[in-house]
Design a protein around this motif. Structure first.
Motif, PDB file in Angstrom:
ATOM      1  N   ASP A 193      25.180 -26.887  14.936  1.00  0.00           N
ATOM      2  CA  ASP A 193      23.903 -27.484  15.348  1.00  0.00           C
ATOM      3  C   ASP A 193      22.712 -26.644  14.895  1.00  0.00           C
ATOM      4  OD1 ASP A 193      24.683 -25.524  17.141  1.00  0.00           O
ATOM      5  OD2 ASP A 193      24.166 -26.671  18.936  1.00  0.00           O
ATOM      6  N   HIS A 194      22.912 -25.333  14.751  1.00  0.00           N
ATOM      7  CA  HIS A 194      21.812 -24.451  14.337  1.00  0.00           C
ATOM      8  C   HIS A 194      22.380 -23.067  14.039  1.00  0.00           C
ATOM      9  CE1 HIS A 194      22.276 -22.661  18.262  1.00  0.00           C
ATOM     10  NE2 HIS A 194      22.141 -23.859  18.819  1.00  0.00           N
ATOM     11  N   GLY A 195      21.549 -22.209  13.434  1.00  0.00           N
ATOM     12  CA  GLY A 195      21.950 -20.831  13.172  1.00  0.00           C
ATOM     13  C   GLY A 195      21.888 -19.995  14.442  1.00  0.00           C
ATOM     14  N   GLN A 196      22.547 -18.833  14.393  1.00  0.00           N
ATOM     15  CA  GLN A 196      22.554 -17.943  15.565  1.00  0.00           C
ATOM     16  C   GLN A 196      22.192 -16.518  15.156  1.00  0.00           C
ATOM     17  OE1 GLN A 196      22.466 -16.781  18.391  1.00  0.00           O
ATOM     18  NE2 GLN A 196      23.136 -18.223  19.931  1.00  0.00           N
ATOM     19  N   ALA A 197      22.122 -15.645  16.151  1.00  0.00           N
ATOM     20  CA  ALA A 197      21.532 -14.320  15.956  1.00  0.00           C
ATOM     21  C   ALA A 197      22.393 -13.342  15.164  1.00  0.00           C
ATOM     22  CB  ALA A 197      21.228 -13.720  17.329  1.00  0.00           C
TER      23      ALA A 197
ATOM     24  N   GLY B 155      30.497 -26.751  15.846  1.00  0.00           N
ATOM     25  CA  GLY B 155      30.553 -25.349  16.241  1.00  0.00           C
ATOM     26  C   GLY B 155      29.144 -24.960  16.658  1.00  0.00           C
ATOM     27  N   ASP B 156      28.918 -24.750  17.935  1.00  0.00           N
ATOM     28  CA  ASP B 156      27.550 -24.440  18.373  1.00  0.00           C
ATOM     29  C   ASP B 156      27.145 -23.073  17.821  1.00  0.00           C
ATOM     30  OD1 ASP B 156      25.148 -23.894  19.890  1.00  0.00           O
ATOM     31  OD2 ASP B 156      25.792 -25.466  21.262  1.00  0.00           O
ATOM     32  N   GLY B 157      26.063 -23.049  17.058  1.00  0.00           N
ATOM     33  CA  GLY B 157      25.595 -21.786  16.470  1.00  0.00           C
ATOM     34  C   GLY B 157      26.433 -21.280  15.308  1.00  0.00           C
TER      35      GLY B 157
ATOM     36  N   GLU C 216      18.287 -15.125  20.477  1.00  0.00           N
ATOM     37  CA  GLU C 216      17.789 -16.462  20.178  1.00  0.00           C
ATOM     38  C   GLU C 216      18.427 -17.017  18.919  1.00  0.00           C
ATOM     39  OE1 GLU C 216      13.486 -16.977  20.981  1.00  0.00           O
ATOM     40  OE2 GLU C 216      13.548 -14.822  21.267  1.00  0.00           O
ATOM     41  N   HIS C 217      18.246 -18.322  18.700  1.00  0.00           N
ATOM     42  CA  HIS C 217      18.769 -18.985  17.499  1.00  0.00           C
ATOM     43  C   HIS C 217      17.957 -18.577  16.273  1.00  0.00           C
ATOM     44  CE1 HIS C 217      19.882 -22.378  20.526  1.00  0.00           C
ATOM     45  NE2 HIS C 217      20.666 -21.321  20.641  1.00  0.00           N
ATOM     46  N   THR C 218      18.490 -18.941  15.098  1.00  0.00           N
ATOM     47  CA  THR C 218      17.724 -18.759  13.869  1.00  0.00           C
ATOM     48  C   THR C 218      17.546 -20.123  13.193  1.00  0.00           C
ATOM     49  OG1 THR C 218      19.672 -18.371  12.502  1.00  0.00           O
ATOM     50  CG2 THR C 218      18.674 -16.445  13.568  1.00  0.00           C
TER      51      THR C 218
ATOM     52  N   SER D  60      27.241 -15.309  21.251  1.00  0.00           N
ATOM     53  CA  SER D  60      26.247 -14.672  20.400  1.00  0.00           C
ATOM     54  C   SER D  60      24.947 -14.414  21.177  1.00  0.00           C
ATOM     55  CB  SER D  60      25.979 -15.555  19.179  1.00  0.00           C
ATOM     56  OG  SER D  60      25.570 -14.790  18.083  1.00  0.00           O
ATOM     57  N   HIS D  61      24.564 -15.339  22.054  1.00  0.00           N
ATOM     58  CA  HIS D  61      23.419 -15.077  22.944  1.00  0.00           C
ATOM     59  C   HIS D  61      23.671 -13.794  23.735  1.00  0.00           C
ATOM     60  CE1 HIS D  61      20.866 -18.573  22.477  1.00  0.00           C
ATOM     61  NE2 HIS D  61      21.877 -19.392  22.649  1.00  0.00           N
ATOM     62  N   ALA D  62      24.945 -13.581  24.114  1.00  0.00           N
ATOM     63  CA  ALA D  62      25.312 -12.431  24.949  1.00  0.00           C
ATOM     64  C   ALA D  62      25.670 -11.203  24.125  1.00  0.00           C
ATOM     65  CB  ALA D  62      26.481 -12.817  25.863  1.00  0.00           C
TER      66      ALA D  62
ATOM     67  N   ILE E 252      30.709 -20.083  20.425  1.00  0.00           N
ATOM     68  CA  ILE E 252      30.266 -19.306  19.255  1.00  0.00           C
ATOM     69  C   ILE E 252      28.820 -18.920  19.555  1.00  0.00           C
ATOM     70  CG2 ILE E 252      29.836 -19.341  16.772  1.00  0.00           C
ATOM     71  CD1 ILE E 252      31.926 -21.720  16.695  1.00  0.00           C
ATOM     72  N   ASP E 253      28.073 -19.912  20.020  1.00  0.00           N
ATOM     73  CA  ASP E 253      26.671 -19.725  20.416  1.00  0.00           C
ATOM     74  C   ASP E 253      26.533 -18.880  21.675  1.00  0.00           C
ATOM     75  OD1 ASP E 253      23.716 -20.882  20.500  1.00  0.00           O
ATOM     76  OD2 ASP E 253      24.571 -21.181  22.494  1.00  0.00           O
ATOM     77  N   LYS E 254      27.265 -19.239  22.706  1.00  0.00           N
ATOM     78  CA  LYS E 254      27.037 -18.572  24.003  1.00  0.00           C
ATOM     79  C   LYS E 254      27.381 -17.084  23.933  1.00  0.00           C
ATOM     80  CE  LYS E 254      27.528 -22.843  26.614  1.00  0.00           C
ATOM     81  NZ  LYS E 254      26.098 -23.041  26.842  1.00  0.00           N
TER      82      LYS E 254
ATOM     83  N   ASP F 229      16.991 -25.901  19.179  1.00  0.00           N
ATOM     84  CA  ASP F 229      17.955 -25.595  20.240  1.00  0.00           C
ATOM     85  C   ASP F 229      19.070 -26.642  20.170  1.00  0.00           C
ATOM     86  OD1 ASP F 229      16.970 -27.861  21.622  1.00  0.00           O
ATOM     87  OD2 ASP F 229      17.293 -26.877  23.557  1.00  0.00           O
ATOM     88  N   SER F 230      20.077 -26.477  21.025  1.00  0.00           N
ATOM     89  CA  SER F 230      21.240 -27.367  20.934  1.00  0.00           C
ATOM     90  C   SER F 230      20.916 -28.777  21.404  1.00  0.00           C
ATOM     91  CB  SER F 230      22.396 -26.819  21.773  1.00  0.00           C
ATOM     92  OG  SER F 230      22.864 -25.631  21.212  1.00  0.00           O
ATOM     93  N   ALA F 231      19.886 -28.930  22.225  1.00  0.00           N
ATOM     94  CA  ALA F 231      19.543 -30.262  22.742  1.00  0.00           C
ATOM     95  C   ALA F 231      18.939 -31.118  21.641  1.00  0.00           C
ATOM     96  CB  ALA F 231      18.584 -30.129  23.923  1.00  0.00           C
TER      97      ALA F 231
HETATM   98 ZN    ZN Z   1      22.213 -21.351  21.991  1.00  0.00          ZN
END
Ligand code: ZN
Ligand code: MG
Length: 461
Positions: free
Chosen positions: A369-373, A32-34, A423-425, A330-332, A326-328, A83-85
């Protein structure tokens, strides 16, 4: 007597071994991205209720994962937000790298073998499924090697522009310089058995120094192209599958009422003058509604079920499934987008778990992959309550007040920056597994450990 017993024991062991060898080892890794615990809690509240439970929540094994990143110029120094990369590189290769890198080392820019490449060498089948473009960072790190995630297609390799504005350069990765080319070209040249997601536009252009498009190269390399959801059930079983169901990221399942996203709370003029005076007007509550564009594309669950059907074989498989938006969303600053995407992840997980019931040596893992905003906050400040002093307090950044089906309102805030995207957290994330992961998943592990766990379960060195 002794000899007979020994012979009996030997034949028993042989039959146990035969039984074991008839069950191929498979790994299904769902990312789940973010998807940090904020996102999971927000989605659970909306989709199942505060006392409800998502499919994720019912998985028997749960642990935490440290997300690790380093500086490109000084790889001995940690960077605390990924970041996701770089995080997908950790999961795919077991090596910690710097942001924007796709399975290449920080500073020295060396290609790192991925779990998919190792699985292929061992004769296993492999697949990637994503709701993003298949060239996006998460799926790319399992298949490709490039110094910058933005080098998704041949046009981005030299003097490319991110968002048509910000320069990007992968000139060391072009084939003419001895590199592997763009991410789309590397997917087209690959031996991955199933690739399903968005990203048609990255394949629909001439490959480096060729008259053929990247898509034509993929077809020459044995891929069957799918572009419609209806084709998922009719795809030939003797070809590799390349499903590209949208030009770039696939449309999300849910959106805010009339397309609304998080908005800025308004302060009265008196509150500007003194923080204890005046009033705060929060955004009006909104419901989440179906996104009409979602109907045009296959669901993550449909892509997952096709991928599993194609990959199931005697020798085993590795499948990465990404729920990207989930990530994209949240960026928006779009909470309904993230909720709908997490719903998709849970439906895909149900397919994976149903398959694992029938193929019991299948390790199913779900992680982020990482936390999100996004952060869940009181929908009206606690301090407005007389019990806390009854004074106005505005959320910084932007907030949404989402009406849930159980009749309450959820406050969600986004405040990592004031620019075009959140941005990510740097928080650690959860990992969930089925019973097969019982002895493999620890209470706390690092992202590279997940590569090691996958490789070990598949019997890869
Ligand atoms: Zn992202
Ligand atoms: Mg991603």
């Amino acid at each position: 007597m002794k000899k007979t017993f020994s012979a009996l024991l030997t034949s028993t062991l042989i039959s146990i071994n035969c039984l074991a060898s008839t069950e191929p080892a498979n790994v299904i890794l769902i990312i789940g991205d973010g998807m940090d615990d904020q996102q999971i809690t927000i989605a659970r509240n909306y989709l199942k209720g505060a006392q409800g439970s998502l499919s994720l929540d019912q998985m028997p094994v749960r642990g935490a994962v440290q997300v690790l990143t380093v500086h490109n110029d000084d790889p001995d120094k940690p960077m605390y937000v990924a970041d996701s990369a770089n995080s997908a590189t950790s999961l795919a290769t077991g090596v910690i790298t710097s942001r924007t890198r796709i399975s290449t080392t920080a500073k020295t820019d060396q290609d790192i073998p991925t779990i998919i490449e190792l699985a292929q060498q061992a004769g296993l089948k492999t697949g990637i499924v994503s709701t993003a473009s298949v060239t996006d960072a998460t799926p790319a790190a399992f298949v490709a090697h490039v110094s910058r995630r933005f080098c998704e297609n041949p046009s981005m390799m030299v003097d490319g522009l991110i968002h048509g504005h910000f320069p990007v350069d992968c000139k060391d990765d072009v084939k003419a310089a001895g590199g592997l080319g763009s991410i789309a070209e590397q997917i087209a040249d690959s031996d991955v058995d199933v690739v399903l997601g968005g990203g048609y536009k990255h394949f629909d252009m001439a490959a480096e120094a060729e008259t053929k498009t990247v898509l034509e190269r993929a077809k020459d390399n044995g891929f069957q192209l799918l572009t419609q959801a209806s084709q998922l059930n009719q795809a030939p079983s003797d070809k590799k599958l390349l499903g590209l169901f949208s030009p770039s990221t696939m449309p999300i399942k849910l959106r805010g009422e009339n397309g609304r996203i998080a908005e800025q709370p308004k302060k009265s003029w008196l509150n500007y003058i003194y923080k204890y005076l005046g009033s705060i007007t929060n955004p009006e509550p909104m419901i989440c509604e179906a996104n009409p564009d979602f109907e045009a594309v296959p669901t993550l669950a449909a892509m997952t079920s096709t991928a599993i059907k194609y990959l199931d074989n005697d020798k085993g498989f590795f499948l990465m499934i990404e729920s990207a938006s989930i990530d994209k969303a949240s960026h928006a600053r779009n909470p309904c987008g993230s909720i709908g995407e997490l719903d998709q992840l849970n439906e895909a997980l149900d397919y994976a778990l149903a398959f694992a019931e029938k193929s019991p040596n299948t390790l199913v893992m779900v992680t982020a992959d990482h936390g999100q905003a996004a952060q869940m906050i009181p929908e009206v400040s606690m301090f407005a309550d007389p019990a806390f002093g009854s004074f106005p307090a505005a959320s910084p950044g932007v907030m949404a007040r989402v009406k849930t089906p159980e009749g309450s309102i959820m406050g969600i805030n986004y405040a990592t920056n004031e620019s075009i995207a959140e941005e990510h957290t740097g928080v650690n994330v959860a990992i969930f597994a089925n019973e097969v992961g019982r002895t493999l998943i620890k209470p706390m592990q690092t992202q590279p450990d997940i590569f090691t766990i996958s490789a070990k379960h598949l019997g890869l060195k």
